[in-house]
Scaffold this motif. Structure first.
Motif, PDB file in Angstrom:
ATOM      1  N   UNK A 298       0.826  -1.217   0.000  1.00  0.00           N
ATOM      2  CA  UNK A 298       0.000   0.000   0.000  1.00  0.00           C
ATOM      3  C   UNK A 298       0.853   1.258   0.000  1.00  0.00           C
ATOM      4  N   UNK A 299       0.230   2.366  -0.323  1.00  0.00           N
ATOM      5  CA  UNK A 299       0.921   3.642  -0.360  1.00  0.00           C
ATOM      6  C   UNK A 299       1.249   4.106   1.057  1.00  0.00           C
ATOM      7  N   UNK A 300       2.529   4.332   1.360  1.00  0.00           N
ATOM      8  CA  UNK A 300       2.872   4.861   2.693  1.00  0.00           C
ATOM      9  C   UNK A 300       2.152   6.189   2.969  1.00  0.00           C
ATOM     10  N   UNK A 301       1.976   6.982   1.924  1.00  0.00           N
ATOM     11  CA  UNK A 301       1.277   8.264   2.115  1.00  0.00           C
ATOM     12  C   UNK A 301      -0.160   8.031   2.582  1.00  0.00           C
ATOM     13  N   UNK A 302      -0.868   7.145   1.857  1.00  0.00           N
ATOM     14  CA  UNK A 302      -2.269   6.909   2.218  1.00  0.00           C
ATOM     15  C   UNK A 302      -2.384   6.237   3.587  1.00  0.00           C
ATOM     16  N   UNK A 303      -1.420   5.377   3.903  1.00  0.00           N
ATOM     17  CA  UNK A 303      -1.423   4.746   5.223  1.00  0.00           C
ATOM     18  C   UNK A 303      -1.257   5.822   6.296  1.00  0.00           C
TER      19      UNK A 303
ATOM     20  N   UNK B  12       5.569  20.058   0.034  1.00  0.00           N
ATOM     21  CA  UNK B  12       6.892  20.380  -0.528  1.00  0.00           C
ATOM     22  C   UNK B  12       6.799  21.702  -1.287  1.00  0.00           C
ATOM     23  N   UNK B  13       7.551  22.669  -0.857  1.00  0.00           N
ATOM     24  CA  UNK B  13       7.552  23.956  -1.547  1.00  0.00           C
ATOM     25  C   UNK B  13       8.550  23.922  -2.706  1.00  0.00           C
ATOM     26  N   UNK B  14       8.407  24.886  -3.590  1.00  0.00           N
ATOM     27  CA  UNK B  14       9.332  24.970  -4.717  1.00  0.00           C
ATOM     28  C   UNK B  14      10.768  25.168  -4.231  1.00  0.00           C
ATOM     29  N   UNK B  15      10.915  25.938  -3.166  1.00  0.00           N
ATOM     30  CA  UNK B  15      12.261  26.221  -2.666  1.00  0.00           C
ATOM     31  C   UNK B  15      12.938  24.932  -2.195  1.00  0.00           C
ATOM     32  N   UNK B  16      12.157  24.077  -1.484  1.00  0.00           N
ATOM     33  CA  UNK B  16      12.716  22.812  -1.014  1.00  0.00           C
ATOM     34  C   UNK B  16      13.057  21.898  -2.193  1.00  0.00           C
ATOM     35  N   UNK B  17      12.204  21.926  -3.218  1.00  0.00           N
ATOM     36  CA  UNK B  17      12.464  21.099  -4.391  1.00  0.00           C
ATOM     37  C   UNK B  17      13.744  21.555  -5.090  1.00  0.00           C
ATOM     38  N   UNK B  18      13.905  22.852  -5.196  1.00  0.00           N
ATOM     39  CA  UNK B  18      15.119  23.365  -5.847  1.00  0.00           C
ATOM     40  C   UNK B  18      16.359  22.983  -5.041  1.00  0.00           C
ATOM     41  N   UNK B  19      16.202  22.974  -3.739  1.00  0.00           N
ATOM     42  CA  UNK B  19      17.341  22.575  -2.894  1.00  0.00           C
ATOM     43  C   UNK B  19      17.667  21.098  -3.124  1.00  0.00           C
ATOM     44  N   UNK B  20      16.643  20.271  -3.232  1.00  0.00           N
ATOM     45  CA  UNK B  20      16.868  18.831  -3.464  1.00  0.00           C
ATOM     46  C   UNK B  20      17.546  18.616  -4.814  1.00  0.00           C
ATOM     47  N   UNK B  21      17.171  19.419  -5.795  1.00  0.00           N
ATOM     48  CA  UNK B  21      17.774  19.281  -7.130  1.00  0.00           C
ATOM     49  C   UNK B  21      19.244  19.683  -7.095  1.00  0.00           C
ATOM     50  N   UNK B  22      19.527  20.719  -6.303  1.00  0.00           N
ATOM     51  CA  UNK B  22      20.903  21.183  -6.211  1.00  0.00           C
ATOM     52  C   UNK B  22      21.806  20.149  -5.553  1.00  0.00           C
ATOM     53  N   UNK B  23      21.209  19.314  -4.693  1.00  0.00           N
ATOM     54  CA  UNK B  23      22.006  18.326  -3.963  1.00  0.00           C
ATOM     55  C   UNK B  23      22.312  17.087  -4.791  1.00  0.00           C
ATOM     56  N   UNK B  24      21.625  16.900  -5.895  1.00  0.00           N
ATOM     57  CA  UNK B  24      21.810  15.697  -6.721  1.00  0.00           C
ATOM     58  C   UNK B  24      22.820  16.015  -7.824  1.00  0.00           C
ATOM     59  N   UNK B  25      24.045  15.540  -7.648  1.00  0.00           N
ATOM     60  CA  UNK B  25      25.143  15.974  -8.520  1.00  0.00           C
ATOM     61  C   UNK B  25      25.027  15.469  -9.955  1.00  0.00           C
ATOM     62  N   UNK B  26      24.324  14.369 -10.148  1.00  0.00           N
ATOM     63  CA  UNK B  26      24.267  13.831 -11.519  1.00  0.00           C
ATOM     64  C   UNK B  26      23.286  14.602 -12.396  1.00  0.00           C
TER      65      UNK B  26
ATOM     66  N   UNK C 235      10.102  16.078   2.247  1.00  0.00           N
ATOM     67  CA  UNK C 235      11.486  16.137   1.751  1.00  0.00           C
ATOM     68  C   UNK C 235      12.092  14.754   1.497  1.00  0.00           C
ATOM     69  N   UNK C 236      11.851  13.792   2.380  1.00  0.00           N
ATOM     70  CA  UNK C 236      12.466  12.472   2.212  1.00  0.00           C
ATOM     71  C   UNK C 236      11.920  11.782   0.953  1.00  0.00           C
ATOM     72  N   UNK C 237      10.628  11.894   0.745  1.00  0.00           N
ATOM     73  CA  UNK C 237      10.018  11.249  -0.420  1.00  0.00           C
ATOM     74  C   UNK C 237      10.502  11.921  -1.709  1.00  0.00           C
ATOM     75  N   UNK C 238      10.588  13.258  -1.677  1.00  0.00           N
ATOM     76  CA  UNK C 238      11.068  13.974  -2.868  1.00  0.00           C
ATOM     77  C   UNK C 238      12.499  13.556  -3.187  1.00  0.00           C
TER      78      UNK C 238
END
Lengths: 471, 436
Positions: free
Chosen positions: A5-10, B1-15, B78-81
C-alpha cells in the motif's frame, strides 16, 4: 511480488477517519476516496530513449457529500498539515459552497453505506519501480532496433508503461484499501515504399510488471512482414460480408455494442435503447456476455470502484437475452438498481460514471478452422484501431487495421486496410452463428466516455463469425 | 513540498545537469445537467507539479543528454522527494540521446487576459448555463450537458533562468442533443472548449448542434455513391488539416514517421498547379477564444506565430525544441494551435456541385501515419445538383495521400477548436458505402 500500500495513504488513514467522523455530523452522507497511483513509462524511439510517467499518475482526494438529497463533490490534493478538525472545516466549507451552487438540483434517495472493511494487495512479476531503468530501456531499444532492421520500416517505437494503483475509501461504515499493478507494452512500426505508407503494432498488457515486454521480443519479424503486407493492401469494395472477428475485435464489439449500451447512467438520461430491451432477445441464442472487475484478472480488475462499491461479475447477455446493466452508485439509486461496482473515475479530480471493467463474450464450441471453412466469401478482421458506440440508435463502428480476404474457406492472400465495420447492433449480434472455444482478454487499450474520461479496461473473448457492413 | 525545497533537493543531486519544473494550479467548478435539471455539482482545487531532470554524458567525444520526468505531488515530504529525484536522476543517466540545450531566460509577451478574469468560476456558471440552455430549435432538445470552467495558473522554471508565470481560463462543454423523427428518437454528442465568456457563441454552438439533431431525425438511410466528392467542415475539417500540422512536428520528422519533408510540397509529388488550393500553414500562440492559447511552451520557450508552409511547400517545423536542434533548425516551440489560410473559392461555390457533406460521424479519425481518414456517418447532406437532403448511416473512407493533390479550401475561415482555418474543405476521392 506483492504490491504494497501507499505509505502516504497509510499515514493519512487516521486523519481521514477523523475527517469523516466530523463531517458525518454536518452532511447526510460523506465519503472520501484517496488515490496515490505511481508509475513509470519507458520509451525507445528512433535515436532516443526517454523515461517519464504514464497518464493517470495521481495523488489526491475527492470528498462526496449528500445533503437534502443533493449530491456534490470536492476534489483536492493539498490537504496540508492541518489538524483533522481544521481539514474537516476546510473540506466541509467547500462542499457547502458547492451545495449552495447546486440549489434546485434533482434530489437523490439517501446514499446507502453498508459496512465493508477490506484490503486487497495484488501481485506482479518483476516490479519496474524496484528494478531500475536499465533492463526496460535496454530491452525496448532492442525491440525497436529489430523492427527498424526490417525491410521498408521507416520508424519504430517500443514503449512500456507501469502503474501501481493505490486507493483508499473511507465513509462512516466503509474502510477499504487496494494496491495492485498493471503494465502495457507496445511495439509500433511505420513502413513506407514510395507514396505507400502503413502502420501496425503489437501489444501486451495485464496485471503484470516488466514481463509485459516479453511478448514483444519475438515480434519484430512478424510485425515487419505485416507492415510489408499492408504496403500492398487495397480497399474493400463497400458492402455486407460474412466476417470472422479475432478476439481483439470481438471484445471491442462486446464493449461498444452492449458495454456502453448498458451503462446505467445512460438509462437515467434516456440515452440507451437497451433500457427498453431488458428481458428481450438482442442476440443469437449462442451469445453470452459479461462485464466485471471480478471473475477475470486483467487490467479492468479491482477490489472496489471509485465510489467504494465492491467489484462484481455482471452477466449482461444470457443465451441472447439482455438481462442487466452495469451501474455506478448514483445511477443505480435513481433507477432502484443495485450498484455493480462500475463507478469509475479517470482520476480523483474527475466525476465517477458508470464504466466498463473487463468486458467479454464467453467462449462457444466452434473452432477457428470450422469458421473459415464455413465462409464462401468474406473477411477475417484483426488489429483493432478504435470503436465507437451509439447506445441510443444502436449503430456500431469498429475500425480495424487489417482485413484478410477469405474465399471458399481459405485465405486468398489479399489484404485490405483500413476497414471500417458498421451495422445495427441487434442485427450484428443476431447474425453470430459460430463462436470459438477461445477466451483471450486484452488490456492494452483505454476507454473514453463521450469525448473524455479515460479509464483502463480490457475486452476480449473468442473468435466470432457474424455478418457486418464493411467499407 | 515547496518549490524552494524542491530546488534545494535538485541542487544536492550531482548527476543532474539541468532541470525543468512545470507547475499548474487548477481551480474549477463543474455542473452536470440531465434534461432540464441539475444532477450534480463539483469543485476542484489542485496543484500539479512535473519535474524533468537532465543528465549529460560524453561517449566517444559525442555529448549526450538523458532525461526523466516525474510528478512531485504537493503532499510529498522532503524524504520522499529525495527518493523520487534520485530515481529520476538515475533514469536520466541511463538515456544517452543527442545533446540539446534548454531554453535560456528570454523576454516574452503576455497574452490578453481572459474576460473571465476577476470573477470566480462559481459566479460564472449560472450565466454560462443560461446561455447554453437558451439555445432553441423546433423539434430538438438538450438531453444532457456537462459544463466545466477552470482557471489555470502555470509557472515554468528551469535551471537556465527561465521563471515565467501566466494565467488562462479553460471552459469545456460536452452536450448530447436529441430529436424525434419517423424512425424514433436520435441523438448527437459533441464537445467544445472556450476561453472567453462569449455567451452568444455558446448559445450558437448549442443551436447548431440542435439543428443537426433535428436533421438527423428526418434523415434517410444513405445510399452507396460513387464519385461524389466529400465536404467536411468544423472539427472534421480541423482534424483533417491537422494531419499536415502534426506531420511537420519535429518529433515525427526526426523519427521518420512523417511522410512530409521540409522544402517539399504538402500536396505530394504529383500535384499540379491549379488543381488544388495550396495549404499555407502556421503554428499559432494565440487565437482569440481558443483554450489552447499560451505565451510559452512547456519547455519555457516563448511562442510566436511561425509559418510552417507557404504556397503548399513545407518551410519550417514546430514542436519541442530538442527535435528542432536535432534537425538543425532554430526552435520555434511546441504550439497548441495552428492556422490554415483561406482557399480560392467561397464555401457556397464548393457546395454548388454535387457532393456529400458529412456533418457528424460516430467517430471521425485521421491516421497520423497513413493519412487514412473516415468513419461511420451519423448525419450527412447529399446534394445532387438541385436538392440537398439529410442522410444517415454508411461509412466514408479515404486517404489524404490520395486526396492532397486535389484538396480544396473555402475562402471563409473561422475558429474551430484549435485551428483558425477554412470553414469547409473538399476532398475529391473517397469511398462512400450506403447504410444498407
Amino acid at each position: 511480488m506483492t504490491c504494497e500500500p501507499s505509505p502516504f495513504l497509510v499515514s493519512e488513514h487516521g486523519r481521514l477517519r477523523e475527517v469523516i467522523s466530523l463531517l458525518s455530523k454536518k452532511f447526510d452522507y460523506i465519503s472520501i476516496l484517496g488515490t496515490d497511483d505511481e508509475g513509470v513509462s519507458y520509451r525507445a524511439g528512433k535515436g532516443e530513449t526517454v523515461t517519464a510517467e504514464p497518464l493517470l499518475i495521481q495523488r489526491g482526494f475527492v470528498a462526496r457529500a449528500q445533503s437534502g438529497g443533493r449530491i456534490v463533490e470536492y476534489s483536492f490534493n493539498e490537504p496540508g498539515d492541518l489538524s483533522a478538525s481544521a481539514l474537516a472545516e476546510r473540506v466541509g466549507r467547500r462542499l457547502e459552497e458547492t451545495l449552495a451552487s447546486a440549489v434546485g438540483a434533482d434530489p437523490y434517495p439517501p446514499i446507502s453505506d453498508e459496512p465493508a472493511v477490506d484490503d486487497f494487495r495484488g501481485t506482479v512479476g518483476r516490479d519496474p519501480l524496484r528494478q531500475g531503468p536499465d533492463e526496460a530501456l535496454g530491452r525496448l531499444a532492442a525491440c525497436r532496433d529489430a523492427l527498424l532492421a526490417q525491410a521498408d520500416v521507416a520508424a519504430a517505437q517500443a514503449r512500456f508503461d507501469f502503474i501501481r494503483v493505490r486507493r483508499v475509501f473511507a465513509s462512516p461504515n466503509r474502510d477499504l484499501a487496494q494496491s495492485f499493478g498493471w503494465a502495457q507494452a507496445y511495439l509500433f512500426g511505420v513502413s513506407r515504399r514510395g507514396e505507400a505508407c502503413a502502420a501496425a503494432r503489437r501489444a501486451d498488457a495485464g496485471l503484470k510488471g516488466l514481463e509485459a515486454i516479453d511478448a514483444l521480443e519475438s515480434k519484430a519479424g512478424e510485425l515487419g512482414a505485416e507492415l510489408r503486407d499492408l504496403l500492398g493492401a487495397g480497399k474493400i469494395e463497400p458492402g455486407e460480408y460474412d466476417v470472422i472477428l479475432n478476439p481483439d475485435v470481438s471484445g471491442t464489439l462486446a464493449h461498444e455494442a452492449f458495454g456502453h449500451g448498458v451503462e446505467t447512467d445512460m438509462f437515467v438520461k434516456r440515452r440507451a435503447r437497451a433500457a427498453e430491451y431488458i428481458g428481450r432477445r438482442v442476440a443469437s441464442p449462442i451469445v453470452n456476455m459479461f462485464d466485471g472487475a471480478a471473475g477475470v484478472a486483467q487490467t479492468g480488475s479491482f477490489l472496489f470502484d471509485d465510489e467504494g462499491v465492491l467489484g462484481a461479475k455482471t452477466q449482461v447477455i444470457r443465451d441472447g437475452i439482455l438481462i442487466g446493466g452495469i451501474s455506478d452508485a448514483l445511477s443505480a439509486m435513481r433507477l432502484g438498481f443495485s450498484p455493480t461496482g462500475n463507478g469509475r473515475r479517470q482520476a480523483y479530480d474527475r466525476k465517477a460514471y458508470a464504466r466498463m471493467t473487463n468486458t467479454y463474450f464467453s467462449p462457444g464450441s466452434s473452432s477457428l478452422g470450422e469458421m473459415l471453412a464455413a465462409i464462401e466469401e468474406g473477411w477475417y478482421l484483426e488489429q483493432l484501431d478504435s470503436g465507437m458506440e451509439d447506445p441510443k440508435n444502436w449503430g456500431i463502428e469498429l475500425k480495424v487495421r487489417i482485413g484478410r480476404e477469405i474465399k471458399k474457406g481459405e485465405f486468398t492472400g489479399r489484404v485490405a486496410s483500413p476497414v471500417v465495420c458498421s451495422g445495427y447492433v441487434p442485427e450484428v449480434l443476431s447474425s453470430i452463428d459460430m463462436i470459438s472455444g477461445d477466451l483471450e482478454l486484452r488490456g492494452s487499450g483505454m476507454c473514453g466516455k463521450g469525448h473524455k474520461e479515460y479509464v483502463k479496461v480490457s475486452a476480449g473473448g473468442p473468435y466470432i463469425k457474424t455478418r457486418m457492413r464493411l467499407g | 513540498m515547496t518549490l524552494e525545497l524542491l530546488r534545494a533537493a535538485l541542487g544536492a543531486e550531482r548527476s543532474i545537469s539541468d532541470w525543468k519544473i512545470v507547475e499548474t494550479r487548477r481551480s474549477g467548478t463543474e455542473c452536470f445537467v440531465v434534461g432540464t435539471k441539475l444532477d450534480m455539482a463539483r469543485s476542484v482545487e489542485a496543484l500539479d507539479r512535473r519535474l524533468t531532470v537532465y543528465a549529460d554524458s560524453a561517449e566517444r567525444g559525442s555529448p549526450g543528454r538523458g532525461e526523466a520526468t516525474v510528478s512531485i505531488h504537493p503532499t510529498m515530504g522532503p524524504a520522499e522527494v529525495e527518493v523520487v529525484v534520485e530515481r529520476a536522476a538515475a533514469a536520466a543517466a541511463r538515456s544517452r540521446n543527442p545533446w540539446f540545450p534548454l531554453p535560456e531566460r528570454a523576454d516574452w509577451k503576455p497574452q490578453p487576459p481572459s474576460r473571465f478574469e476577476g470573477t470566480g468560476a462559481d459566479a460564472w456558471m449560472p450565466k454560462l448555463l443560461d446561455a447554453l440552455r437558451s439555445a432553441s430549435v423546433d423539434g430538438a432538445r438538450i438531453n444532457s450537458l456537462e459544463l466545466f470552467l477552470t482557471r489555470l495558473e502555470t509557472r515554468i522554471l528551469n535551471s537556465r533562468g527561465v521563471d515565467a508565470f501566466f494565467a488562462r481560463w479553460r471552459g469545456e462543454v460536452e452536450h448530447t442533443v436529441e430529436a424525434s423523427g419517423s424512425a424514433g428518437e436520435v441523438e448527437l454528442t459533441e464537445s467544445f472548449s472556450f476561453s472567453e465568456p462569449d455567451l452568444g457563441l455558446l448559445s450558437e454552438e448549442l443551436a447548431r448542434a440542435l439543428e443537426l439533431a433535428r436533421d438527423r431525425a428526418r434523415a434517410e438511410p444513405a445510399a452507396p455513391s460513387r464519385g461524389l466528392p466529400l465536404i467536411l467542415s468544423g472539427r472534421c475539417a480541423e482534424d483533417t488539416l491537422r494531419w499536415f500540422y502534426d506531420n511537420l512536428d519535429g518529433s515525427r520528422l526526426y523519427s521518420g514517421a512523417s511522410p512530409l519533408a521540409l522544402g517539399q510540397s504538402l500536396h505530394g509529388p504529383d500535384a499540379r498547379a491549379g488543381e488544388y488550393d495550396p495549404i499555407d500553414l502556421a503554428a499559432e500562440a494565440y487565437l482569440e477564444g481558443a483554450a489552447g492559447s499560451a505565451p510559452l511552451d512547456a519547455d519555457g520557450l516563448p511562442l510566436a506565430r511561425t509559418v510552417l508552409a507557404a504556397g503548399g511547400i513545407a518551410v519550417e517545423l514546430h514542436g519541442q525544441a530538442r527535435y528542432a536542434r536535432y534537425l538543425g533548425r532554430k526552435p520555434s516551440g511546441d504550439h497548441g494551435l495552428f492556422s490554415v489560410s483561406p482557399g480560392s473559392q467561397p464555401a457556397a461555390e464548393l457546395r454548388a456541385r454535387p457532393h456529400l457533406e458529412a456533418a457528424a460521424f460516430s467517430s471521425y479519425d485521421v491516421d497520423a501515419d497513413t493519412g487514412d481518414f473516415g468513419g461511420e456517418v451519423r448525419l450527412a447532406y447529399v446534394f445532387d445538383g438541385s436538392q440537398r437532403r439529410p442522410v444517415t448511416g454508411g461509412t466514408i473512407t479515404g486517404s489524404l495521400m490520395d486526396n492532397r493533390a486535389r484538396i480544396r479550401l473555402s475562402r471563409e475561415t473561422a475558429l474551430a477548436e484549435s485551428m483558425l482555418g477554412p470553414t469547409a474543405i473538399l476532398l475529391p476521392s473517397v469511398s462512400i458505402s450506403g447504410a444498407k
